[in-house]
Scaffold this motif. Structure first.
Motif, mmCIF file in Angstrom:
data_model
loop_
_atom_site.group_PDB
_atom_site.id
_atom_site.type_symbol
_atom_site.label_atom_id
_atom_site.label_comp_id
_atom_site.label_asym_id
_atom_site.label_seq_id
_atom_site.Cartn_x
_atom_site.Cartn_y
_atom_site.Cartn_z
ATOM 1 N N ARG A 122 9.470 11.919 14.312
ATOM 2 C CA ARG A 122 8.761 10.920 13.510
ATOM 3 C C ARG A 122 7.944 9.999 14.392
ATOM 4 N NH1 ARG A 122 6.923 10.454 8.333
ATOM 5 N NH2 ARG A 122 7.035 8.302 7.522
ATOM 6 N N ARG A 123 6.663 9.818 14.044
ATOM 7 C CA ARG A 123 5.831 8.854 14.766
ATOM 8 C C ARG A 123 5.333 7.822 13.758
ATOM 9 N NH1 ARG A 123 4.065 10.380 19.824
ATOM 10 N NH2 ARG A 123 4.782 12.439 20.548
ATOM 11 N N GLN A 124 5.361 6.520 14.192
ATOM 12 C CA GLN A 124 4.924 5.500 13.247
ATOM 13 C C GLN A 124 4.383 4.297 14.037
ATOM 14 O OE1 GLN A 124 4.650 5.264 9.076
ATOM 15 N NE2 GLN A 124 5.306 6.897 10.383
ATOM 16 N N PHE A 125 3.138 3.905 13.807
ATOM 17 C CA PHE A 125 2.491 2.779 14.495
ATOM 18 C C PHE A 125 2.242 3.083 15.975
ATOM 19 C CE2 PHE A 125 2.762 0.004 10.973
ATOM 20 C CZ PHE A 125 4.045 0.034 10.453
ATOM 21 N N GLU B 140 0.669 8.259 17.568
ATOM 22 C CA GLU B 140 1.491 7.076 17.301
ATOM 23 C C GLU B 140 2.801 7.175 18.080
ATOM 24 O OE1 GLU B 140 0.514 7.549 12.750
ATOM 25 O OE2 GLU B 140 1.510 5.619 13.044
ATOM 26 N N GLN C 150 6.707 7.562 18.950
ATOM 27 C CA GLN C 150 7.936 8.194 18.410
ATOM 28 C C GLN C 150 8.914 7.073 18.061
ATOM 29 O OE1 GLN C 150 8.092 10.707 22.148
ATOM 30 N NE2 GLN C 150 9.274 12.024 20.751
ATOM 31 N N VAL C 151 9.486 7.104 16.874
ATOM 32 C CA VAL C 151 10.370 5.991 16.479
ATOM 33 C C VAL C 151 11.602 5.927 17.373
ATOM 34 C CG1 VAL C 151 9.534 5.946 14.093
ATOM 35 C CG2 VAL C 151 11.571 7.319 14.662
ATOM 36 N N GLY D 274 14.490 6.789 7.464
ATOM 37 C CA GLY D 274 13.537 6.242 6.496
ATOM 38 C C GLY D 274 13.640 6.918 5.142
#
Ligand SMILES: CCCCCCCC/C=C\CCCCCCCCC/C=C/C(=O)SCCNC(=O)CCNC(=O)[C@H](O)C(C)(C)COP(=O)(O)OP(=O)(O)OC[C@H]1O[C@@H](n2cnc3c(N)ncnc32)[C@H](O)[C@@H]1OP(=O)(O)O
Ligand SMILES: Cc1cc2nc3c(=O)[nH]c(=O)nc-3n(C[C@H](O)[C@H](O)[C@H](O)COP(=O)(O)OP(=O)(O)OC[C@H]3O[C@@H](n4cnc5c(N)ncnc54)[C@H](O)[C@@H]3O)c2cc1C
Length: 627
Positions: free
Chosen positions: A310-313, A321, A323-324, A400
């Protein structure tokens, strides 16, 4: 793309020998071989398919479970699997079923509380599954309070029989797994009455159903107690209700290792602690600790792999973005759970040794370690199941929105797992048992009876002796604090045994170093979590607390490059994980998208009910003022 390992870059960061860690996790090269072989056998056999469970009705789900249980048994017989391989097969089939209670409680109860003669009669039938058993102890009105059970077993010297009876509604047996629709026999726990005198709760083998047509026998009313928490999940198990109406059984069907009744109607108590009647619960509690490491490691494997995908921001100049898994908050929630999974694995290994040791001592009528074994199995069952249930939910949140999809595997894992905080002993009730054991130890400080084993450290709490009078305020009054002390005692055992594990020879490049990092994370995370207690009791200073927090952050950075390899070491197949988010290749999005269209709701573009309910709504004349 299929066939591409989207986590290869993560796997290349590993600083240790993953194959060697797989052996450590499995326990030995042999154990790894059995696990690896059987998990792949189950994963490759369409007869063990499980991805459709959430779409089945209760009756379809249950019939499918019966089919799988029969198929598993045929596989075991056809392939001549060993007891160890068979147990692994049932584990990887991964579906609560009557067989768990037949093999996990009914057989151990006969082995632990039956005489040699009774074992010789009943065990061959049970091992060949020519009878199917359940463990019928809990009643509608009593579960925790075993001595409060109301079912009676009255000896009739005229016929040399026991009369098993449910005198009240609350004495109905309620919850036993496998009882509702399948079990042909039960170990029923009842108040023994001989010559008008009561002799406490004992176990009795009672046939419930005909071996010819499966119909309930005379005097037996039996059925399922109904739907339980979550769709699918534990509804593959027929937890049942059972009432006895003066059911007669031969005298030799009372389990007589602990207590006996002679044909003349004389009651005899063997020179063993009456609590051996509880022996099956002690046995299952120690297996539940090992189960906790399995369930928690599954959830952590899913959440860790997805956190790397997962990548976010955080995109810089149009680059990828972040990686969380690189966010410190994600690490501070995820890595203590990863450390706990390994900690629970090793405490499960130690508890298995402790149980085997106490069982061996019991055979020599040495009861010296029975109290410690009871306290450890009760306390560690409580600690590990609470942490695991909470950990599975935390892993869902770490994923999430997609963590809430059934295809993540986490909702069902949570729904199946959470009753572990209740069955085999409510977790608070069990901690109170540990507290009672600790207070008894305190009361003996200063006497010739020195604390040993897991309470040896208590010799260093001599000051408690002076405040012994303080605890006269009553156990119940102090029970909240005592339960917290019980939790701390169990957490000390987990940390101590993790440290002892690291003192063993552990082969493999970088393996011991990784385990040391995880051990330090587990210990420092607990110190951080209970910082208030450590500071208020003067065990640490605020500076120590700050140093611990700094070290924790540093340890998270050390785990980060090894996180995917550390969950790969669990060696779970995608079939067993049952999770798109946790799939080995990390190819999550295409699989999520593909899975959505397989939902029955998408079999038609226009849903059932549109023409009946929605179209009239859309086409209605607006006769009221515009809203
Ligand atoms: C799709 C995703 C899949 C995910 C899969 C996730 C993983 C899960 C895997 C598969 C799922 C399916 C699993 C299926 C298997 C599940 C099996 C569980 C099924 C459940 C079975 C049950 O629940 S059986 C019933 C259990 N019931 C209990 O535990 C009752 C609890 N109560 C008691 O034990 C007693 O009542 C209690 C101990 C609380 C009090 O007893 P009492 O006689 O009143 O004694 P007390 O006065 O308190 O103490 C006197 C004295 O005795 C000592 N003592 C007490 N107990 C013991 C003992 N067991 N051993 C030894 N000594 C004992 C006590 O310490 C006192 O000593 P002193 O202080 O006097 O010295
Ligand atoms: C999925 C599942 C499977 C099961 N399978 C079986 C089985 O196969 N065979 C079987 O015999 N049973 C089985 N059980 C029953 C299970 O063992 C009991 O539910 C369990 O022991 C808890 O007892 P209880 O329900 O009476 O809880 P209670 O004791 O009624 O708990 C209710 C609340 O009271 C509190 N409490 C109770 N006593 C005290 C006390 N002295 N001090 C402080 N607080 C207290 C508890 O902490 C809890 O918060 C199963 C249960 C479940 C959920």
């Amino acid at each position: 793309m299929e066939g591409v390992d989207h986590l290869a870059h993560e796997r290349n960061k590993s600083e240790f020998d993953v194959d060697a860690m797989k052996i450590v996790w499995a326990g030995s090269p042999h154990a790894f071989d059995v696990s690896d072989r059987i998990s792949k056998l189950v994963a490759s056999d369409p007869g063990f398919r499980k991805d459709n469970r959430s779409t089945l009705s209760r009756k379809e789900l249950f019939k499918n479970t019966l089919r799988k249980a029969a198929y598993a048994w045929k596989t075991i017989v056809d392939l001549r699997l060993s007891e160890e391989e068979a147990a692994k097969l049932r584990f990887y089939v991964d579906e609560p079923a009557f067989t768990d209670l037949h093999w996990g409680m009914f057989i151990p109860a006969i082995k632990g509380q039956g005489t040699e003669e009774q074992q010789q009669k009943w065990l061959p039938l049970a091992y060949k599954m020519q009878i199917i058993g359940c463990y019928a102890q809990t009643e509608l009105g009593h579960g925790s309070n075993v001595q409060g059970l109301e079912t009676t077993a009255t000896f009739d010297p005229q016929t040399d029989e026991f009369i098993i009876h449910s005198p009240t509604l609350t004495s109905s047996k309620w919850w036993p797994g496998g009882l509702g629709k399948v079990a042909t026999h039960a170990i029923a726990y009842a108040r023994l009455i001989v010559g008008g005198r009561e002799h406490g709760v004992n176990g009795f083998i009672v046939q419930l159903r005909s071996l010819e047509d499966h119909s309930p026998l005379l005097g037996i009313t039996v059925g399922d107690i109904g739907m339980k928490f979550g769709n699918g999940a534990y509804n593959t198990m027929d937890n049942g209700v059972l009432r006895f109406d003066h059911v007669r059984i031969p005298r030799n069907q009372m389990l007589m290792r602990v207590s006996q009744v002679t044909c003349e109607g004389k009651y005899k108590q063997s020179d063993v602690p009456r609590q051996l009647v509880y022996g099956t619960m002690v046995y299952v509690r120690q297996t539940i600790v090992a189960d906790a490491s399995c369930a928690l490691s599954r959830a952590v494997c899913i959440a860790t792999r997805y956190s790397a995908v997962r990548r976010q921001f955080g995109s810089q100049n149009g680059g990828p973005e972040t990686q969380v898994i690189d966010y410190k908050t994600q690490q501070s929630r995820l890595f203590p759970l990863l450390a706990s999974a390994y900690a629970f694995r090793f405490i499960g290994e130690w508890l298995k040794w402790l149980y085997a040791d106490v069982t061996q001592r019991l055979q020599a009528n040495d009861f010296s370690t029975l109290p410690e074994a009871h306290a450890c199995t009760a306390g560690l069952k409580s600690l590990t199941t609470t942490a695991t249930a909470d950990g599975i939910e935390e892993c869902r949140k770490l994923c999430g929105g997609h963590g809430y999809l059934c295809s993540s595997g986490l909702p069902e894992l949570f729904a199946v797992y959470v009753p572990a905080c209740t069955y085999e002993g409510d977790n608070t009730v069990l901690l109170l048992q540990v507290a009672r054991f600790l207070m008894k130890t305190v009361s003996q400080l200063g006497s010739s009876k020195k604390p040993v084993g897991t309470i040896a450290y208590m010799t260093r709490v001599e000051h408690l002796m002076q405040c012994r009078c303080g605890v006269q305020r009553g156990f119940a009054e102090l029970s909240v604090d005592l339960v917290e002390a019980a939790v701390a005692h169990c957490q000390l055992i987990v940390v101590s045994k993790f440290i002892e594990k690291l003192q063993q020879e552990i082969p493999g490049k970088g393996v011991k170093q990784q385990l040391e990092v995880l051990c330090n994370i587990y210990a420092l995370f607990l110190l951080h979590k209970h910082q208030g207690d450590f500071l208020s009791t003067g065990c640490i200073t605020p500076k120590h607390a700050a140093l611990a927090n700094d070290e924790l952050r540093s340890l998270y950075s050390q785990v980060r490059p090894n996180a995917i390899a550390l969950v790969d070491a669990f060696n779970y197949t995608d079939h067993y994980l049952g999770s798109i988010l946790g799939c080995y290749d990390g190819n999550v999005y295409p699989k999520l998208y593909e899975a959505a269209w397989k939902d029955p709701l998408n079999e038609s573009v226009v849903p059932d009910g549109y023409h009946q309910y929605i179209r009239p709504l859309l086409k209605q004349e607006i006769r009221t003022a515009r809203l």
